[in-house]
Design a protein around this motif. Structure first.
Motif, PDB file in Angstrom:
ATOM      1  N   ILE A  40       8.521 -10.850  -2.246  1.00 23.14           N
ATOM      2  CA  ILE A  40       7.323 -10.517  -1.479  1.00 23.14           C
ATOM      3  C   ILE A  40       7.246 -11.462  -0.282  1.00 23.14           C
ATOM      4  CG2 ILE A  40       4.808 -10.423  -1.499  1.00 23.14           C
ATOM      5  CD1 ILE A  40       4.995  -9.788  -4.494  1.00 23.14           C
ATOM      6  N   ALA A  41       7.382 -10.899   0.921  1.00 25.80           N
ATOM      7  CA  ALA A  41       7.330 -11.712   2.138  1.00 25.80           C
ATOM      8  C   ALA A  41       5.893 -11.967   2.574  1.00 25.80           C
ATOM      9  CB  ALA A  41       8.101 -11.032   3.265  1.00 25.80           C
ATOM     10  N   THR A  47      -3.745  -4.810   7.386  1.00 27.01           N
ATOM     11  CA  THR A  47      -3.451  -3.383   7.483  1.00 27.01           C
ATOM     12  C   THR A  47      -3.551  -2.760   6.107  1.00 27.01           C
ATOM     13  OG1 THR A  47      -1.904  -3.951   9.237  1.00 27.01           O
ATOM     14  CG2 THR A  47      -1.810  -1.691   8.404  1.00 27.01           C
ATOM     15  N   GLY A  48      -4.739  -2.363   5.711  1.00 25.67           N
ATOM     16  CA  GLY A  48      -4.943  -1.727   4.416  1.00 25.67           C
ATOM     17  C   GLY A  48      -4.467  -2.586   3.265  1.00 25.67           C
ATOM     18  N   GLU A  49      -3.740  -1.960   2.335  1.00 23.91           N
ATOM     19  CA  GLU A  49      -3.249  -2.672   1.162  1.00 23.91           C
ATOM     20  C   GLU A  49      -1.732  -2.817   1.206  1.00 23.91           C
ATOM     21  OE1 GLU A  49      -4.815  -1.133  -2.529  1.00 23.91           O
ATOM     22  OE2 GLU A  49      -6.656  -0.488  -1.558  1.00 23.91           O
ATOM     23  N   PHE A  50      -1.176  -2.924   2.396  1.00 26.99           N
ATOM     24  CA  PHE A  50       0.269  -3.033   2.538  1.00 26.99           C
ATOM     25  C   PHE A  50       0.770  -4.384   2.031  1.00 26.99           C
ATOM     26  CE2 PHE A  50      -0.260   0.566   5.313  1.00 26.99           C
ATOM     27  CZ  PHE A  50       0.970   1.227   5.267  1.00 26.99           C
ATOM     28  N   VAL A  51       1.989  -4.327   1.465  1.00 20.63           N
ATOM     29  CA  VAL A  51       2.718  -5.530   1.074  1.00 20.63           C
ATOM     30  C   VAL A  51       4.088  -5.456   1.739  1.00 20.63           C
ATOM     31  CG1 VAL A  51       3.770  -6.813  -0.823  1.00 20.63           C
ATOM     32  CG2 VAL A  51       1.527  -5.729  -1.134  1.00 20.63           C
ATOM     33  N   VAL A  52       4.519  -6.570   2.328  1.00 23.38           N
ATOM     34  CA  VAL A  52       5.821  -6.610   2.983  1.00 23.38           C
ATOM     35  C   VAL A  52       6.838  -7.245   2.034  1.00 23.38           C
ATOM     36  CG1 VAL A  52       7.156  -7.482   4.940  1.00 23.38           C
ATOM     37  CG2 VAL A  52       4.752  -6.820   5.255  1.00 23.38           C
ATOM     38  N   TYR A  53       7.965  -6.549   1.837  1.00 25.20           N
ATOM     39  CA  TYR A  53       9.029  -7.030   0.954  1.00 25.20           C
ATOM     40  C   TYR A  53      10.283  -7.352   1.755  1.00 25.20           C
ATOM     41  CZ  TYR A  53       6.238  -5.107  -2.880  1.00 25.20           C
ATOM     42  OH  TYR A  53       5.240  -4.822  -3.766  1.00 25.20           O
ATOM     43  N   LYS A  54      11.037  -8.314   1.247  1.00 32.63           N
ATOM     44  CA  LYS A  54      12.330  -8.641   1.837  1.00 32.63           C
ATOM     45  C   LYS A  54      13.438  -8.248   0.876  1.00 32.63           C
ATOM     46  CE  LYS A  54      15.239 -12.414   3.540  1.00 32.63           C
ATOM     47  NZ  LYS A  54      15.376 -13.885   3.729  1.00 32.63           N
ATOM     48  N   ASP A  55      14.412  -7.485   1.367  1.00 31.27           N
ATOM     49  CA  ASP A  55      15.614  -7.190   0.611  1.00 31.27           C
ATOM     50  C   ASP A  55      16.518  -8.411   0.724  1.00 31.27           C
ATOM     51  OD1 ASP A  55      18.265  -6.374  -0.075  1.00 31.27           O
ATOM     52  OD2 ASP A  55      17.700  -4.279   0.209  1.00 31.27           O
TER      53      ASP A  55
END
Length: 284
Positions: A40-41, A47-55
């Motif tokens: 989880i980055a 922005t809403g309930e967004f979660v940014v992930y890193k591969d």
């Protein structure tokens, strides 16, 4: 009014906890779908309930809308994609932007010492020791909080931390924080046999940690400082002890519980229960 505030605080806490659980659950789905490790980055964005992930294999960043994810009923990416819209609910190929933020503040420094006095008690015809703690202002020190601030952009979106709210919302948030701290303090005192004062200190410390974590990525040094204040050991020591415990070596973990129990004036068993419920999840 008090009941309303308590309900607001409880709702706020449960939503925050549920959002993190959604994110961790979705991370496992991503890994099962791609065969790549993910992390989880950025957990909280405006922005809403967004979660940014890193591969972790490709190094790419992707944002997913957790509002479309049903943790209890979805176990595969296909189920998520059936209700999510590309370019709207999941955004690929994000750019990671890091900016240096110059910040800091002056903090008063006090010298503290304790003096002890022998006092005679006529009732028992004996002496006992009284102590008095004194504090004297000695100057100011500058605390440098400068740091790298990271956000992600792409597809017309900017995935940033929650923006500053209006003064009215700030007031409500402050009230929620105060009530939330009292609830956490009560839980710590009742379930882990902590004194009311120590439970209150830990609740405030946890609140400061969460606020800072939500504003930017914490450094290893900052995490160590919070852990030392709360437990008497660094986060590095906590992570090492939990790792060794998972590998079957309980000695380091037992020593850590002994230290933490002394700092918090409770038993190793109670601190162990606290670790099982809270700390192990933090270090995942």
């Amino acid at each position: 009014m008090q009941k309303i505030l308590i309900l607001m605080a409880m709702a706020f806490m449960f939503v925050a906890c549920g959002h993190k659980k959604d994110a961790k659950s979705f991370e496992k789905i991503l890994e099962a779908q791609t065969g790549h490790a993910h992390s989880i980055a950025k957990l909280n964005t405006e922005t809403g309930e967004f979660v940014v992930y890193k591969d972790e294999v490709t190094g790419r960043y992707v944002a997913y809308n957790m509002a479309k994810f049903d943790r209890k009923n979805m176990s595969s990416m296909d189920q998520y994609l059936a209700v999510a819209v590309v370019g709207q609910d999941f955004i690929h190929n994000l750019d990671q932007i890091s900016e240096w933020i110059d910040s800091g503040y002056w903090e008063a420094v006090y010298e503290t010492w304790t003096e002890y006095y022998e006092v005679y008690d006529e009732d028992c015809d004996c002496y006992y020791t009284e102590s008095y703690t004194y504090s004297e202002y000695v100057g100011d020190v500058y605390v440098d909080t400068s740091h790298w601030y990271t956000y992600y952009t792409g597809g017309g979106f900017r995935f940033d931390n929650t923006s500053t709210q209006s003064k009215d919302l700030e007031t409500i948030a402050a009230l929620k924080e105060e009530v939330a701290e009292k609830l956490v303090a009560h839980k710590l005192a009742s379930e882990f046999s902590l004194s009311a004062n120590r439970a209150g200190e830990l609740a405030k410390l946890a609140n400061r940690y969460q606020k800072l974590e939500n504003s930017r990525e914490l450094t290893a040094t900052e995490k160590d400082k919070f852990a030392l204040d709360a437990l008497g050991v660094s986060m590095t020591q906590v992570e090492n002890a939990l790792k060794q415990r998972a590998e079957g070596n309980d000695r380091v973990y037992a020593d850590l519980l002994a230290t933490a129990s002394q700092v918090n004036k409770t038993t190793p068993e109670q601190i162990g229960a606290f670790f099982n419920e809270y700390v192990s999840d933090i270090t995942e």
